[in-house]
Design a protein around this motif. Sequence first.
Motif, PDB file in Angstrom:
ATOM      1  N   LEU A  87      55.642  60.645  88.759  1.00 42.18           N
ATOM      2  CA  LEU A  87      56.922  60.272  88.160  1.00 42.18           C
ATOM      3  C   LEU A  87      58.042  60.776  89.060  1.00 42.18           C
ATOM      4  CD1 LEU A  87      58.608  59.270  85.671  1.00 42.18           C
ATOM      5  CD2 LEU A  87      58.399  61.612  84.764  1.00 42.18           C
ATOM      6  N   GLU A  88      58.944  59.869  89.436  1.00 42.21           N
ATOM      7  CA  GLU A  88      60.151  60.275  90.168  1.00 42.21           C
ATOM      8  C   GLU A  88      61.347  60.067  89.249  1.00 42.21           C
ATOM      9  OE1 GLU A  88      62.834  59.317  94.147  1.00 42.21           O
ATOM     10  OE2 GLU A  88      61.724  57.687  93.225  1.00 42.21           O
ATOM     11  N   ILE A  89      62.271  61.025  89.247  1.00 43.37           N
ATOM     12  CA  ILE A  89      63.517  60.857  88.501  1.00 43.37           C
ATOM     13  C   ILE A  89      64.639  60.692  89.525  1.00 43.37           C
ATOM     14  CG2 ILE A  89      65.072  61.840  86.768  1.00 43.37           C
ATOM     15  CD1 ILE A  89      62.138  61.355  85.798  1.00 43.37           C
ATOM     16  N   GLY A  90      65.323  59.546  89.487  1.00 45.52           N
ATOM     17  CA  GLY A  90      66.404  59.267  90.445  1.00 45.52           C
ATOM     18  C   GLY A  90      65.935  58.320  91.538  1.00 45.52           C
ATOM     19  N   ALA A  91      65.679  57.058  91.188  1.00 46.75           N
ATOM     20  CA  ALA A  91      65.146  56.098  92.174  1.00 46.75           C
ATOM     21  C   ALA A  91      66.136  55.856  93.307  1.00 46.75           C
ATOM     22  CB  ALA A  91      64.811  54.771  91.496  1.00 46.75           C
ATOM     23  N   GLY A  92      67.431  55.844  92.989  1.00 47.59           N
ATOM     24  CA  GLY A  92      68.456  55.618  94.020  1.00 47.59           C
ATOM     25  C   GLY A  92      68.152  54.360  94.824  1.00 47.59           C
ATOM     26  N   SER A  93      68.036  54.518  96.144  1.00 51.44           N
ATOM     27  CA  SER A  93      67.751  53.374  97.017  1.00 51.44           C
ATOM     28  C   SER A  93      66.311  52.891  96.888  1.00 51.44           C
ATOM     29  CB  SER A  93      67.993  53.778  98.474  1.00 51.44           C
ATOM     30  OG  SER A  93      66.986  54.709  98.880  1.00 51.44           O
ATOM     31  N   GLY A  94      65.416  53.756  96.408  1.00 47.76           N
ATOM     32  CA  GLY A  94      63.990  53.419  96.352  1.00 47.76           C
ATOM     33  C   GLY A  94      63.199  53.966  97.529  1.00 47.76           C
ATOM     34  N   VAL A 141      62.414  56.530  87.576  1.00 47.12           N
ATOM     35  CA  VAL A 141      63.445  56.300  86.561  1.00 47.12           C
ATOM     36  C   VAL A 141      64.816  56.423  87.230  1.00 47.12           C
ATOM     37  CG1 VAL A 141      64.374  57.071  84.332  1.00 47.12           C
ATOM     38  CG2 VAL A 141      61.931  57.329  84.819  1.00 47.12           C
ATOM     39  N   GLU A 142      65.715  55.490  86.918  1.00 46.31           N
ATOM     40  CA  GLU A 142      67.077  55.506  87.478  1.00 46.31           C
ATOM     41  C   GLU A 142      68.058  55.201  86.352  1.00 46.31           C
ATOM     42  OE1 GLU A 142      68.757  56.197  90.454  1.00 46.31           O
ATOM     43  OE2 GLU A 142      70.413  55.706  89.119  1.00 46.31           O
ATOM     44  N   ARG A 143      69.137  56.008  86.248  1.00 49.82           N
ATOM     45  CA  ARG A 143      70.066  55.783  85.131  1.00 49.82           C
ATOM     46  C   ARG A 143      71.025  54.621  85.375  1.00 49.82           C
ATOM     47  NH1 ARG A 143      75.017  58.702  86.527  1.00 49.82           N
ATOM     48  NH2 ARG A 143      75.934  58.349  84.471  1.00 49.82           N
ATOM     49  N   GLY A 179      66.894  54.340  82.746  1.00 48.22           N
ATOM     50  CA  GLY A 179      67.041  55.255  81.620  1.00 48.22           C
ATOM     51  C   GLY A 179      67.417  56.648  82.076  1.00 48.22           C
ATOM     52  N   ASP A 180      67.453  57.558  81.112  1.00 45.25           N
ATOM     53  CA  ASP A 180      67.770  58.962  81.383  1.00 45.25           C
ATOM     54  C   ASP A 180      66.473  59.726  81.672  1.00 45.25           C
ATOM     55  OD1 ASP A 180      68.494  61.569  81.458  1.00 45.25           O
ATOM     56  OD2 ASP A 180      69.146  61.705  79.360  1.00 45.25           O
ATOM     57  N   GLY A 181      66.269  60.024  82.934  1.00 40.96           N
ATOM     58  CA  GLY A 181      65.037  60.682  83.354  1.00 40.96           C
ATOM     59  C   GLY A 181      64.914  62.131  82.932  1.00 40.96           C
ATOM     60  N   THR A 182      65.987  62.723  82.375  1.00 42.49           N
ATOM     61  CA  THR A 182      65.828  64.115  81.915  1.00 42.49           C
ATOM     62  C   THR A 182      64.863  64.176  80.727  1.00 42.49           C
ATOM     63  OG1 THR A 182      67.727  64.118  80.375  1.00 42.49           O
ATOM     64  CG2 THR A 182      68.173  64.729  82.670  1.00 42.49           C
ATOM     65  N   LEU A 209      72.096  65.549  88.448  1.00 37.31           N
ATOM     66  CA  LEU A 209      71.240  64.906  87.456  1.00 37.31           C
ATOM     67  C   LEU A 209      72.071  64.817  86.176  1.00 37.31           C
ATOM     68  CD1 LEU A 209      68.201  64.061  86.785  1.00 37.31           C
ATOM     69  CD2 LEU A 209      68.000  66.364  85.834  1.00 37.31           C
ATOM     70  N   VAL A 210      72.409  63.594  85.775  1.00 36.80           N
ATOM     71  CA  VAL A 210      73.306  63.404  84.629  1.00 36.80           C
ATOM     72  C   VAL A 210      72.506  62.888  83.443  1.00 36.80           C
ATOM     73  CG1 VAL A 210      75.323  62.137  83.786  1.00 36.80           C
ATOM     74  CG2 VAL A 210      75.221  62.866  86.176  1.00 36.80           C
ATOM     75  N   GLY A 211      72.544  63.622  82.325  1.00 34.90           N
ATOM     76  CA  GLY A 211      71.797  63.152  81.160  1.00 34.90           C
ATOM     77  C   GLY A 211      71.703  64.212  80.088  1.00 34.90           C
TER      78      GLY A 211
HETATM   79  N1  SAH Z   1      65.445  59.283  95.556  1.00 34.32           N
HETATM   80  C1  SAH Z   1      66.611  58.532  95.998  1.00 34.32           C
HETATM   81  C2  SAH Z   1      67.854  59.398  96.133  1.00 34.32           C
HETATM   82  C3  SAH Z   1      68.311  59.890  94.842  1.00 34.32           C
HETATM   83  S1  SAH Z   1      70.059  60.160  94.651  1.00 34.32           S
HETATM   84  C4  SAH Z   1      66.356  57.791  97.277  1.00 34.32           C
HETATM   85  O1  SAH Z   1      65.270  57.922  97.857  1.00 34.32           O
HETATM   86  O2  SAH Z   1      67.234  57.046  97.698  1.00 34.32           O
HETATM   87  C5  SAH Z   1      69.970  60.627  92.947  1.00 34.32           C
HETATM   88  C6  SAH Z   1      69.791  59.478  91.998  1.00 34.32           C
HETATM   89  O3  SAH Z   1      69.532  60.031  90.710  1.00 34.32           O
HETATM   90  C7  SAH Z   1      71.017  58.600  91.845  1.00 34.32           C
HETATM   91  O4  SAH Z   1      70.692  57.274  92.084  1.00 34.32           O
HETATM   92  C8  SAH Z   1      71.450  58.829  90.391  1.00 34.32           C
HETATM   93  O5  SAH Z   1      72.014  57.672  89.787  1.00 34.32           O
HETATM   94  C9  SAH Z   1      70.135  59.201  89.749  1.00 34.32           C
HETATM   95  N2  SAH Z   1      70.215  59.959  88.495  1.00 34.32           N
HETATM   96  C10 SAH Z   1      71.071  60.951  88.166  1.00 34.32           C
HETATM   97  N3  SAH Z   1      70.797  61.416  86.925  1.00 34.32           N
HETATM   98  C11 SAH Z   1      69.726  60.699  86.473  1.00 34.32           C
HETATM   99  C12 SAH Z   1      68.957  60.707  85.260  1.00 34.32           C
HETATM  100  N4  SAH Z   1      69.241  61.532  84.242  1.00 34.32           N
HETATM  101  N5  SAH Z   1      67.935  59.842  85.147  1.00 34.32           N
HETATM  102  C13 SAH Z   1      67.643  58.966  86.140  1.00 34.32           C
HETATM  103  N6  SAH Z   1      68.324  58.918  87.314  1.00 34.32           N
HETATM  104  C14 SAH Z   1      69.351  59.771  87.472  1.00 34.32           C
END
Ligand code: SAH
Length: 222
Positions: free
Chosen positions: A89-96, A112-114, A139-142, A212-214
């Motif tokens: 599981l990754e939280i914060g997909a961003g660019s992918g 998961v990406e918010r 969604g909120d990955g927290t 990390l916002v959530g």
């Molecule tokens: N892993 C990414 C870089 C992440 S930057 C890459 O390889 O490009 C951090 C990301 O976390 C941002 O896209 C932001 O929108 C996301 N993020 C912040 N809080 C989050 C949350 N609660 N749940 C999911 N994604 C979140």
Amino acid sequence: MDDKREPDDYKCQREAMVDRQIRARGVEDPRVLEAIGTVPRHLFVPDAHRTRSYDDTPLPTAEGQTISQPYIVAWMTELLRLKGNEVVLEIGAGSGYQAAILCLLARFVYTVERIGTLAESARRRLEGLGLTNFEVVVGDGTRGLPEHSPYQGIMVTAGAPRVPPLLLEQLADGGRLVIPVGSTTLQVLTVIEKNGDEMITSEEGSCVFVPLVGKDGWERER
Ligand code: SAH
């Protein structure tokens, strides 16, 4: 992975990046080095910054977010100690980009990406590379992603004020959680390994991530 359209120039830059930025700083896991040497990072970087795709730096992406510095991606990935059969599981997909690396090293990756627009473009990039062992969830990955838990590896790629308890709950026995914990401007990269009822925590070094916002993170972006 399908990278037939890639100019040789990028391949050379990527090889140099692996040698000088990543191997030189002590990342040793051959599978990690190979994955970073394979994924075309320039396809995850916006046009305006494409020529800097293989530089030793994080770069801006859409929505005021960032794609992490290549070395940080390698370091965090090595800390997960993936062998190939894990559900991650990754939280914060961003660019992918980080998810693409994980797809090459694990059996399946949920990321998961918010922000919906980022999630959508990450999904398109991963599909464009011919990867099929992933799902991007908005969604909120927290809160983690309980429906597919437990995970042998969880990686949080945004800076957290504390370790979200639901992520620990969703970690498999023997699994590892890698998460930057600290303030909004500086964090400590923290690894928590679950061994039965015991949690073994180690602090690996400092890092800087967007917040990390959530619910179990920061209330807002700054
Ligand atoms: N892993 C990414 C870089 C992440 S930057 C890459 O390889 O490009 C951090 C990301 O976390 C941002 O896209 C932001 O929108 C996301 N993020 C912040 N809080 C989050 C949350 N609660 N749940 C999911 N994604 C979140």
